[in-house]
Write a protein that holds these residues in place. Sequence first.
Motif, PDB file in Angstrom:
ATOM      1  N   UNK A   4       0.856  -1.181   0.000  1.00  0.00           N
ATOM      2  CA  UNK A   4       0.000   0.000   0.000  1.00  0.00           C
ATOM      3  C   UNK A   4       0.889   1.226   0.000  1.00  0.00           C
ATOM      4  N   UNK A   5       0.611   2.141  -0.920  1.00  0.00           N
ATOM      5  CA  UNK A   5       1.386   3.366  -1.059  1.00  0.00           C
ATOM      6  C   UNK A   5       0.424   4.518  -1.292  1.00  0.00           C
ATOM      7  N   UNK A   6       0.688   5.644  -0.675  1.00  0.00           N
ATOM      8  CA  UNK A   6      -0.099   6.847  -0.939  1.00  0.00           C
ATOM      9  C   UNK A   6       0.827   7.890  -1.532  1.00  0.00           C
ATOM     10  N   UNK A   7       0.401   8.434  -2.676  1.00  0.00           N
ATOM     11  CA  UNK A   7       1.200   9.450  -3.365  1.00  0.00           C
ATOM     12  C   UNK A   7       0.308  10.633  -3.716  1.00  0.00           C
ATOM     13  N   UNK A   8       0.908  11.771  -3.909  1.00  0.00           N
ATOM     14  CA  UNK A   8       0.168  12.951  -4.309  1.00  0.00           C
ATOM     15  C   UNK A   8      -0.367  12.747  -5.731  1.00  0.00           C
ATOM     16  N   UNK A   9      -1.580  13.215  -5.959  1.00  0.00           N
ATOM     17  CA  UNK A   9      -2.225  13.087  -7.269  1.00  0.00           C
ATOM     18  C   UNK A   9      -1.718  14.197  -8.187  1.00  0.00           C
ATOM     19  N   UNK A  10      -0.459  14.064  -8.559  1.00  0.00           N
ATOM     20  CA  UNK A  10       0.193  15.009  -9.462  1.00  0.00           C
ATOM     21  C   UNK A  10       0.938  14.208 -10.522  1.00  0.00           C
ATOM     22  N   UNK A  11       0.912  14.688 -11.736  1.00  0.00           N
ATOM     23  CA  UNK A  11       1.546  13.943 -12.821  1.00  0.00           C
ATOM     24  C   UNK A  11       3.057  13.800 -12.622  1.00  0.00           C
ATOM     25  N   UNK A  12       3.675  14.681 -11.843  1.00  0.00           N
ATOM     26  CA  UNK A  12       5.107  14.519 -11.597  1.00  0.00           C
ATOM     27  C   UNK A  12       5.408  13.318 -10.683  1.00  0.00           C
ATOM     28  N   UNK A  13       4.377  12.687 -10.145  1.00  0.00           N
ATOM     29  CA  UNK A  13       4.539  11.491  -9.318  1.00  0.00           C
ATOM     30  C   UNK A  13       4.325  10.196 -10.109  1.00  0.00           C
ATOM     31  N   UNK A  14       3.946  10.330 -11.377  1.00  0.00           N
ATOM     32  CA  UNK A  14       3.640   9.169 -12.210  1.00  0.00           C
ATOM     33  C   UNK A  14       4.827   8.233 -12.371  1.00  0.00           C
ATOM     34  N   UNK A  15       6.005   8.760 -12.619  1.00  0.00           N
ATOM     35  CA  UNK A  15       7.177   7.904 -12.824  1.00  0.00           C
ATOM     36  C   UNK A  15       7.459   7.024 -11.607  1.00  0.00           C
ATOM     37  N   UNK A  16       7.300   7.575 -10.417  1.00  0.00           N
ATOM     38  CA  UNK A  16       7.531   6.788  -9.193  1.00  0.00           C
ATOM     39  C   UNK A  16       6.509   5.672  -9.068  1.00  0.00           C
ATOM     40  N   UNK A  17       5.258   5.962  -9.376  1.00  0.00           N
ATOM     41  CA  UNK A  17       4.209   4.937  -9.331  1.00  0.00           C
ATOM     42  C   UNK A  17       4.505   3.816 -10.313  1.00  0.00           C
ATOM     43  N   UNK A  18       4.823   4.180 -11.550  1.00  0.00           N
ATOM     44  CA  UNK A  18       5.079   3.164 -12.578  1.00  0.00           C
ATOM     45  C   UNK A  18       6.343   2.368 -12.276  1.00  0.00           C
ATOM     46  N   UNK A  19       7.357   3.005 -11.723  1.00  0.00           N
ATOM     47  CA  UNK A  19       8.583   2.281 -11.363  1.00  0.00           C
ATOM     48  C   UNK A  19       8.280   1.228 -10.309  1.00  0.00           C
ATOM     49  N   UNK A  37       1.155  -3.584 -20.305  1.00  0.00           N
ATOM     50  CA  UNK A  37      -0.306  -3.440 -20.248  1.00  0.00           C
ATOM     51  C   UNK A  37      -0.753  -2.849 -18.915  1.00  0.00           C
ATOM     52  N   UNK A  38      -0.268  -3.404 -17.821  1.00  0.00           N
ATOM     53  CA  UNK A  38      -0.654  -2.921 -16.494  1.00  0.00           C
ATOM     54  C   UNK A  38      -0.180  -1.484 -16.307  1.00  0.00           C
ATOM     55  N   UNK A  39       1.012  -1.163 -16.772  1.00  0.00           N
ATOM     56  CA  UNK A  39       1.546   0.195 -16.635  1.00  0.00           C
ATOM     57  C   UNK A  39       0.701   1.206 -17.401  1.00  0.00           C
ATOM     58  N   UNK A  40       0.314   0.871 -18.610  1.00  0.00           N
ATOM     59  CA  UNK A  40      -0.530   1.773 -19.407  1.00  0.00           C
ATOM     60  C   UNK A  40      -1.842   2.046 -18.679  1.00  0.00           C
ATOM     61  N   UNK A  41      -2.437   0.997 -18.146  1.00  0.00           N
ATOM     62  CA  UNK A  41      -3.730   1.145 -17.468  1.00  0.00           C
ATOM     63  C   UNK A  41      -3.597   1.921 -16.162  1.00  0.00           C
ATOM     64  N   UNK A  42      -2.553   1.650 -15.391  1.00  0.00           N
ATOM     65  CA  UNK A  42      -2.327   2.398 -14.153  1.00  0.00           C
ATOM     66  C   UNK A  42      -2.092   3.874 -14.475  1.00  0.00           C
ATOM     67  N   UNK A  43      -1.322   4.146 -15.510  1.00  0.00           N
ATOM     68  CA  UNK A  43      -1.071   5.528 -15.917  1.00  0.00           C
ATOM     69  C   UNK A  43      -2.369   6.230 -16.288  1.00  0.00           C
ATOM     70  N   UNK A  44      -3.199   5.583 -17.052  1.00  0.00           N
ATOM     71  CA  UNK A  44      -4.457   6.185 -17.485  1.00  0.00           C
ATOM     72  C   UNK A  44      -5.321   6.588 -16.293  1.00  0.00           C
ATOM     73  N   UNK A  45      -5.494   5.688 -15.353  1.00  0.00           N
ATOM     74  CA  UNK A  45      -6.344   5.974 -14.199  1.00  0.00           C
ATOM     75  C   UNK A  45      -5.708   7.059 -13.318  1.00  0.00           C
ATOM     76  N   UNK A  46      -4.409   6.929 -13.039  1.00  0.00           N
ATOM     77  CA  UNK A  46      -3.732   7.898 -12.184  1.00  0.00           C
ATOM     78  C   UNK A  46      -3.774   9.309 -12.781  1.00  0.00           C
ATOM     79  N   UNK A 110      -8.599   0.599 -20.811  1.00  0.00           N
ATOM     80  CA  UNK A 110      -8.413  -0.129 -19.553  1.00  0.00           C
ATOM     81  C   UNK A 110      -9.343  -1.336 -19.507  1.00  0.00           C
ATOM     82  N   UNK A 111     -10.603  -1.131 -19.853  1.00  0.00           N
ATOM     83  CA  UNK A 111     -11.578  -2.235 -19.848  1.00  0.00           C
ATOM     84  C   UNK A 111     -11.144  -3.373 -20.768  1.00  0.00           C
ATOM     85  N   UNK A 112     -10.561  -3.006 -21.904  1.00  0.00           N
ATOM     86  CA  UNK A 112     -10.208  -4.014 -22.898  1.00  0.00           C
ATOM     87  C   UNK A 112      -8.836  -4.634 -22.692  1.00  0.00           C
ATOM     88  N   UNK A 113      -7.965  -3.960 -21.973  1.00  0.00           N
ATOM     89  CA  UNK A 113      -6.612  -4.474 -21.776  1.00  0.00           C
ATOM     90  C   UNK A 113      -6.478  -5.309 -20.500  1.00  0.00           C
TER      91      UNK A 113
END
Length: 137
Positions: A4-19, A37-46, A110-113
């Motif tokens: 479980x991780x909590x991060x700020x909802x800012x696009x500059x935090x995306x790289x850390x989430x995906x890593x 596939x999972x990274x693309x979907x996580x990025x889209x939602x985040x 996301x639904x299809x992947x």
Amino acid sequence: MKKETTIQARTDQLDALLAMINDDLEAAGCPMEHIVTVSICAEEIFVNVAHYGYPNGEGAVRVLEEIGAETITLELQDWGTPYNPLEQDDPDVTLPAGERQVGGLGIFMVRNMMDGVSYEYRDEKNCLKMWKSWRQQ
């Protein structure tokens, strides 16, 4: 493995989430095509939460990650404006790009992947869960 991780909802935090997601999936032996596939979907939602979830622009996303034997479940939770993206109609992907309505393509992907996606609003949070399996045939 559960994380479980909590991060700020800012696009500059995306790289850390995906890593984090990529490293955990790689360590679990997930094939690269499914990591992508999972990274693309996580990025889209985040990114959607970061751009639209918080009217004042400030907020966080809690990421619950569970990796089992050849499966991953990701749940992204936010305390922003209640919104169920699964209630959107699918875009008409048969139309040429210039004739399509703006929006909706990301959640359609996301639904299809992913193998499954669910949403609920609970405890004053948007909770979008998605899961993917990479079982060997």
